[in-house]
Design a protein around this motif. Structure first.
Motif, mmCIF file in Angstrom:
data_model
loop_
_atom_site.group_PDB
_atom_site.id
_atom_site.type_symbol
_atom_site.label_atom_id
_atom_site.label_comp_id
_atom_site.label_asym_id
_atom_site.label_seq_id
_atom_site.Cartn_x
_atom_site.Cartn_y
_atom_site.Cartn_z
ATOM 1 N N SER A 90 0.864 -1.176 0.000
ATOM 2 C CA SER A 90 0.000 0.000 0.000
ATOM 3 C C SER A 90 0.906 1.233 0.000
ATOM 4 C CB SER A 90 -0.869 0.005 1.257
ATOM 5 O OG SER A 90 -0.054 0.227 2.405
ATOM 6 N N GLU B 69 1.062 3.464 2.244
ATOM 7 C CA GLU B 69 1.598 3.604 3.596
ATOM 8 C C GLU B 69 2.763 2.646 3.836
ATOM 9 O OE1 GLU B 69 -1.755 3.097 2.949
ATOM 10 O OE2 GLU B 69 -2.204 5.234 3.107
ATOM 11 N N GLN B 70 2.634 1.419 3.343
ATOM 12 C CA GLN B 70 3.731 0.456 3.477
ATOM 13 C C GLN B 70 4.952 0.910 2.676
ATOM 14 O OE1 GLN B 70 1.297 -2.851 2.157
ATOM 15 N NE2 GLN B 70 1.603 -3.886 4.134
ATOM 16 N N ARG C 258 5.776 3.956 2.034
ATOM 17 C CA ARG C 258 6.366 5.078 2.790
ATOM 18 C C ARG C 258 7.235 4.552 3.927
ATOM 19 N NH1 ARG C 258 2.076 7.507 3.049
ATOM 20 N NH2 ARG C 258 2.378 8.797 1.249
ATOM 21 N N ASP C 259 6.741 3.545 4.631
ATOM 22 C CA ASP C 259 7.526 2.938 5.708
ATOM 23 C C ASP C 259 8.799 2.283 5.164
ATOM 24 O OD1 ASP C 259 5.703 3.727 7.633
ATOM 25 O OD2 ASP C 259 4.719 1.761 7.763
ATOM 26 N N GLN D 153 8.162 11.727 -1.659
ATOM 27 C CA GLN D 153 6.991 11.410 -2.492
ATOM 28 C C GLN D 153 7.400 10.628 -3.739
ATOM 29 O OE1 GLN D 153 4.015 11.610 -1.355
ATOM 30 N NE2 GLN D 153 4.696 12.721 0.442
ATOM 31 N N VAL E 139 8.325 7.035 -2.744
ATOM 32 C CA VAL E 139 7.129 6.210 -2.526
ATOM 33 C C VAL E 139 6.538 5.819 -3.872
ATOM 34 C CG1 VAL E 139 4.769 6.212 -1.613
ATOM 35 C CG2 VAL E 139 6.649 7.175 -0.247
#
Length: 164
Positions: free
Chosen positions: A127, A129-130, A132-133, A146, A149
């Motif tokens: 995802s 979010e994943q 980004r992590d 950005q 990602v």
């Protein structure tokens, strides 16, 4: 007779067997860069904070500036040079970083490449979010994350980011 402070270690770096004699306190980052000429491994902070020195040790991302080389005797090491395509061209993560403008000054790029490669092996369809992590562990002062990602998500596409 060899000095007690030197140790002969054997590792596989990017699929090639390497035998090198290193001082007891030689860090893996220095061994890779200076003894074996794998210069993609960058050293930024020398404290394990920035992540520019990240390499894969037996498939797991590790900060090479914190690891004594003698501790990885017998291990498989993958640097950014080892993340290329089988034909020697850019690998899917490298292509995605270029396509998504995730490469600016380039200092963090090798650590980012190996971190993303390891992440996508564990989480092939992340995802946002994943993703980004996944890139949070390597400090990048240029991109604002950005584009990084976007590159992770692009590389994770079923076609490996080969199209569009």
């Amino acid at each position: 007779m060899k000095p007690l402070s030197e140790h002969e270690i054997e590792l596989s770096v990017n699929g090639r067997r390497q035998v090198v004699r290193v001082p007891a306190r030689r860090l893996l980052s220095d061994c890779l860069r200076h003894d074996l000429a794998f210069t993609s491994t960058h050293v930024g902070c020398e404290q394990g904070t920035c992540g520019a020195c990240t390499v894969l040790v037996d498939g797991a991302p590790m900060r090479s500036c914190l690891l004594p080389a003698v501790t990885v005797d017998g291990c498989e090491i993958t640097t950014a040079e080892g993340c290329r395509a089988p034909d020697g061209g850019l690998g899917r993560v490298q292509r995605a970083l270029v396509r998504c403008q995730g490469v600016q000054c380039g200092f963090c790029t090798p650590g980012m490449v190996v971190s993303i490669v390891a992440f996508l092996r564990e989480c092939p369809r992340p995802s946002p979010e994943q993703a980004r992590d996944a890139v949070a562990g390597v400090l990048c002062r240029c991109t604002g994350y950005q584009d990084l990602v976007a590159a992770v998500l692009h590389a994770a596409r079923p076609d490996g980011g080969a199209s569009g």
